[in-house]
Design a protein around this motif. Structure first.
Motif, mmCIF file in Angstrom:
data_model
loop_
_atom_site.group_PDB
_atom_site.id
_atom_site.type_symbol
_atom_site.label_atom_id
_atom_site.label_comp_id
_atom_site.label_asym_id
_atom_site.label_seq_id
_atom_site.Cartn_x
_atom_site.Cartn_y
_atom_site.Cartn_z
ATOM 1 N N ASN A 85 58.263 23.769 53.902
ATOM 2 C CA ASN A 85 57.730 22.533 54.483
ATOM 3 C C ASN A 85 57.024 22.779 55.811
ATOM 4 N N CYS A 90 59.508 21.132 63.874
ATOM 5 C CA CYS A 90 60.587 22.075 63.550
ATOM 6 C C CYS A 90 60.144 23.533 63.673
ATOM 7 N N PHE A 92 61.388 25.981 62.102
ATOM 8 C CA PHE A 92 61.439 26.653 60.803
ATOM 9 C C PHE A 92 60.217 26.326 59.937
ATOM 10 N N ASN A 93 59.323 25.515 60.471
ATOM 11 C CA ASN A 93 58.052 25.176 59.829
ATOM 12 C C ASN A 93 57.462 26.408 59.136
ATOM 13 N N GLY A 129 66.841 25.594 54.921
ATOM 14 C CA GLY A 129 65.512 25.012 54.889
ATOM 15 C C GLY A 129 65.236 24.615 53.449
ATOM 16 N N LYS A 198 58.576 17.772 51.228
ATOM 17 C CA LYS A 198 59.082 16.763 52.167
ATOM 18 C C LYS A 198 58.013 15.735 52.530
HETATM 19 S S1 SF4 Z 1 62.384 20.901 55.924
HETATM 20 FE FE1 SF4 Z 1 63.897 21.179 57.543
HETATM 21 S S2 SF4 Z 1 63.865 23.369 58.015
HETATM 22 FE FE2 SF4 Z 1 61.997 22.943 56.880
HETATM 23 S S3 SF4 Z 1 60.415 22.572 58.443
HETATM 24 FE FE3 SF4 Z 1 61.303 20.577 57.885
HETATM 25 S S4 SF4 Z 1 62.970 20.183 59.336
HETATM 26 FE FE4 SF4 Z 1 62.449 22.382 59.425
#
Ligand code: SF4
Length: 249
Positions: A85, A90, A92-93, A129, A198
């Motif tokens: 995502n 974030c 972790f993008n 993630g 997402k």
């Molecule tokens: S799904 Fe969760 S881990 Fe992945 S970018 Fe979005 S907030 Fe971050």
């Protein structure tokens, strides 16, 4: 599904309704034993600011009446930071060039053992993630099976799943699911979540229905305070909670 229910509510109307609340509305709400949505809006309105100590005392009273003097703690265990995502807030993008790790089964077990050696922790929250290809439902199922002997209560905070997958995980020891809708502002949601699974607002928001249909014992929900007007977002979440309690008690 809640996405259809949400169509009945206007973000702008709820924002205006909250802003219109006055001290009298707050006092009426504080005097009631069972509150309606209108009372909730009064309690999160700017007019409620002078009553914060009163609300804190009531909150303490109700908490102790229902749960006693207990505090529940949980340990979050990140088993992968890989993610497909692009959430703009974030680290972790997917676009962020950081090292990505997916713990092996052995590493998950080592983590569980280490957590148990640190104290009497019984509640584990397994966090990932969103990487359905390399850390999908099979991987989550194995993680739960590995953690099960170490903890009495297992929850996950992972990508939204299909109903049958939630059900499958309950058969492997899953007690609860935590999911943040982030914001109920459908148009602005797209700005924060431009790509990946997402970005599909309905898939995420209806995930709570799928948890209910699968019989997940405990559902945790939240919004990301700071994205949009928090008062409207928590009111929308209260509406969502009322809906879930009605449909999946
Ligand atoms: S799904 Fe969760 S881990 Fe992945 S970018 Fe979005 S907030 Fe971050």
């Amino acid at each position: 599904m809640f996405s259809s229910e949400l169509e009945k509510y206007s973000w702008e109307d709820i924002t205006a309704c909250i802003a219109s609340k006055r001290s009298r509305d707050v006092e009426i709400a504080l005097g009631k034993e069972h509150l309606q949505l209108d009372d909730f809006m009064a309690l999160v309105s700017p007019a409620a600011a002078p009553y914060i100590e009163h609300m804190a005392a009531l909150s303490r009273l109700y908490t102790q009446e229902r749960f006693g003097k207990t505090i529940q703690m949980y340990v979050p265990l990140y088993i992968t930071n890989s993610c497909t995502n692009h959430c703009v807030y974030c680290g972790f993008n997917h676009n962020n060039p950081i090292a990505r790790i997916i713990l092996t089964e052995k590493e998950i077990e080592n983590e569980c053992r280490a957590i148990r050696q640190m104290g009497p922790f019984e509640n584990l929250l397994i966090v990932t993630g969103e990487n359905p290809r390399d850390a999908g439902v099979d991987y989550l199922e194995r993680a739960l099976q590995i953690a099960r002997p170490y903890f009495s209560n297992l929850s996950i905070e992972v990508m939204p799943l299909k109903s049958e997958d939630y059900y499958r995980l309950t058969q492997s020891g899953l007690n609860g699911v935590v999911c943040f809708q982030e914001t109920y502002h459908k148009d602005r949601y797209k700005v924060y979540h431009p790509k990946g699974m997402k970005s599909i607002f309905e898939w995420r928001i209806n995930g709570f229905d799928r948890m209910g249909q699968a019989g997940v014992h405990k559902i945790g929900m939240g919004v990301l305070i700071g994205l949009e007007d928090w008062r409207t977002d928590v009111t929308m979440m209260a509406i969502h909670l009322q809906y879930l309690r009605k449909h999946y008690w």
